[in-house]
Design an enzyme around this catalytic site. Structure first.
Site, PDB file in Angstrom:
ATOM      1  N   CYS A  50      34.727  18.735 135.314  1.00 25.82           N
ATOM      2  CA  CYS A  50      33.595  17.926 135.407  1.00 25.82           C
ATOM      3  C   CYS A  50      32.620  18.236 136.668  1.00 25.82           C
ATOM      4  CB  CYS A  50      33.768  16.389 135.454  1.00 25.82           C
ATOM      5  SG  CYS A  50      34.914  15.869 137.016  1.00 25.82           S
ATOM      6  N   ASN A  51      33.406  19.030 137.746  1.00 25.84           N
ATOM      7  CA  ASN A  51      32.495  19.445 138.901  1.00 25.84           C
ATOM      8  C   ASN A  51      32.231  20.996 139.190  1.00 25.84           C
ATOM      9  OD1 ASN A  51      32.340  16.574 139.986  1.00 25.84           O
ATOM     10  ND2 ASN A  51      34.239  16.863 140.535  1.00 25.84           N
ATOM     11  N   GLU A 109      41.248  16.793 147.198  1.00 23.53           N
ATOM     12  CA  GLU A 109      41.863  16.225 146.294  1.00 23.53           C
ATOM     13  C   GLU A 109      42.928  17.081 145.535  1.00 23.53           C
ATOM     14  OE1 GLU A 109      41.147  17.122 142.916  1.00 23.53           O
ATOM     15  OE2 GLU A 109      39.562  18.651 143.260  1.00 23.53           O
ATOM     16  N   GLY A 187      41.609  -4.880 133.674  1.00 23.03           N
ATOM     17  CA  GLY A 187      40.469  -4.098 133.649  1.00 23.03           C
ATOM     18  C   GLY A 187      41.023  -2.778 132.626  1.00 23.03           C
ATOM     19  N   ALA A 188      40.249  -1.737 132.602  1.00 19.09           N
ATOM     20  CA  ALA A 188      40.573  -0.635 131.474  1.00 19.09           C
ATOM     21  C   ALA A 188      39.743   0.503 131.949  1.00 19.09           C
ATOM     22  CB  ALA A 188      40.480  -0.991 130.147  1.00 19.09           C
ATOM     23  N   GLU A 190      38.035   3.550 135.158  1.00 19.26           N
ATOM     24  CA  GLU A 190      38.737   4.843 135.651  1.00 19.26           C
ATOM     25  C   GLU A 190      39.668   4.235 137.093  1.00 19.26           C
ATOM     26  OE1 GLU A 190      37.040   8.512 138.542  1.00 19.26           O
ATOM     27  OE2 GLU A 190      35.649   6.994 137.516  1.00 19.26           O
TER      28      GLU A 190
END
Length: 400
Positions: A50-51, A109, A187-188, A190
């Site tokens: 994605c990056n 990361e 929640g659902a 990221e």
């Protein structure tokens, strides 16, 4: 090394949404296979995330440029958007830095290392790699591992979700709840999808996924294990929990004092809440039996970790450079086939030993002749080792 080319673009020069306009990786790899079959490229590895979009290519022996032979759609898009082309050592150095997360949007990361490895494996499965590309990716993974082990880069949490999970894990372990902690994830999105696997890795929890949409909660259960509960049921009845992680968008705080007290009464034990929502979803007041970690706290911790990561990244730079030189050395050695040079040197030495014994030491008995052979052979091996070592050092110097 000059046959190694890198064509690509990344988050530093184009918005991620533009990377999404490039053709799917499978379509590109299919076209690359055709180019290799036609002899227009020697091999390729595509790293598409994605990056970043990075296409590592090895040119045929008689080619000094590859741009005309890129897949037409890729060539057109790279000409339309900002992109770069690196060759030889610059391409190899960039790959090592990428694998070591020195080129990542979030410094340190860990995801990129797995992405590099998967890209290489996918190219190997498609029979797209070459000896040089294999050497480049192998050295990049080794360099990334040393960067992580020797500098600590990548060992500190880089996102508020990972920091929240780490601090919640420490809190639960201090309470003796390393196994069986009852944790609800509300929640659902990221944040929840980052938190769930991290919890499973760090603890042996009993997870409960809570969502307005029961199907989304059930899907998370299928992926990470645990149970599910409709949001309405939780708000009306509460649940027996040791901790809650919440990451939702709502006009008002979902976890007010009444809901929190209801959960604590049912549980009869301290409660910890990690609020990953913006704006915050907890309006209850923290106290001795209620620990609340909100985004302000987690962001401050993230900024502190970022400073540590930058110090670690400075230590990682010479490691990346050294692995670049090692790669150049290994590629050059394979091209020159230094192993064959050594074997040829020893073969000549053996011939000279035999000739010398026949001429000058024929009068000695066989045992003494064998001693002479052993001595001279040992000297020949030592000299060969030293000569090749000197040559390797010279190759590294030329490469750098």
């Amino acid at each position: 090394m000059n046959r190694l080319h890198l064509f690509g673009t990344n988050h530093k020069i184009v918005p991620p949404k533009e990377l999404g306009l490039l053709p799917p990786a499978r379509d590109i790899e299919r076209e690359l296979a055709n180019l290799k079959a036609e002899g227009l490229i020697a091999g390729s590895v595509l790293l598409s995330t994605c990056n970043r979009f990075e296409l590592y290519l090895e040119a045929p022996a008689d080619q000094d440029t590859l741009l005309p032979y890129l897949p037409p759609e890729i060539r057109q898009r790279l000409e339309e958007i900002k992109s770069f082309h690196l060759q030889g050592m610059e391409a190899a150095r960039h790959l090592i830095r990428v694998a070591g997360s020195l080129e990542s949007m979030v410094l340190g990361e860990n995801q990129i290392l797995a992405q590099v490895k998967q890209a290489w494996q996918r190219a190997q499965e498609g029979k797209l790699t070459t000896t040089m590309l294999d050497e480049a990716f192998r050295q990049a993974l080794q360099g990334a591992k040393e960067i992580r082990n020797c500098t600590g880069l990548g060992t500190r949490p880089v996102s508020v979700a990972s920091i929240g999970v780490r601090e919640l894990t420490e809190h639960l372990r201090n309470r003796g709840l390393e196994k069986g902690a009852r944790i609800a994830l509300i929640g659902a999105g990221e944040m929840i999808r980052k938190a769930a696997p991290a919890l499973v890795t760090a603890l042996e929890p009993q997870l409960t996924f809570i969502n307005r949409d029961p199907n989304k909660a059930a899907a998370l259960c299928d992926q990470y294990g645990g149970g599910s509960l409709p949001l309405r049921s939780f708000l009306e009845e509460g649940a027996e929990l040791d901790a809650i992680i919440i990451a939702v968008r709502c006009e008002f705080p979902l976890l007010d004092q009444e809901i929190v007290d209801q959960v604590r009464r049912r549980t009869g034990a301290p409660l910890a809440i990690v609020d990953l929502s913006v704006p915050g979803m907890v309006s209850a007041a923290p106290e001795a039996e209620l620990e609340i970690l909100d985004m302000d706290h987690l962001k401050a911790q993230s900024e502190a970790n970022e400073g540590e990561r930058r110090v670690a990244a400075a230590k990682a730079e010479p490691i990346a450079e050294r692995h670049s030189a090692l790669l150049a050395q290994r590629v050059q050695e394979k091209r020159l086939d230094l192993g064959s040079v050594r074997n040829h040197h020893l073969d000549l030495a053996e011939q000279q030993i035999d000739a010398m014994i026949r001429k000058d030491f024929a009068h000695l008995n066989e045992a003494d002749q064998d001693k002479i052979r052993l001595l001279v052979r040992s000297l020949a091996k030592s000299h060969a080792h030293l000569h090749l070592k000197d040559l390797r050092h010279q190759l590294v110097g030329v490469a750098s």
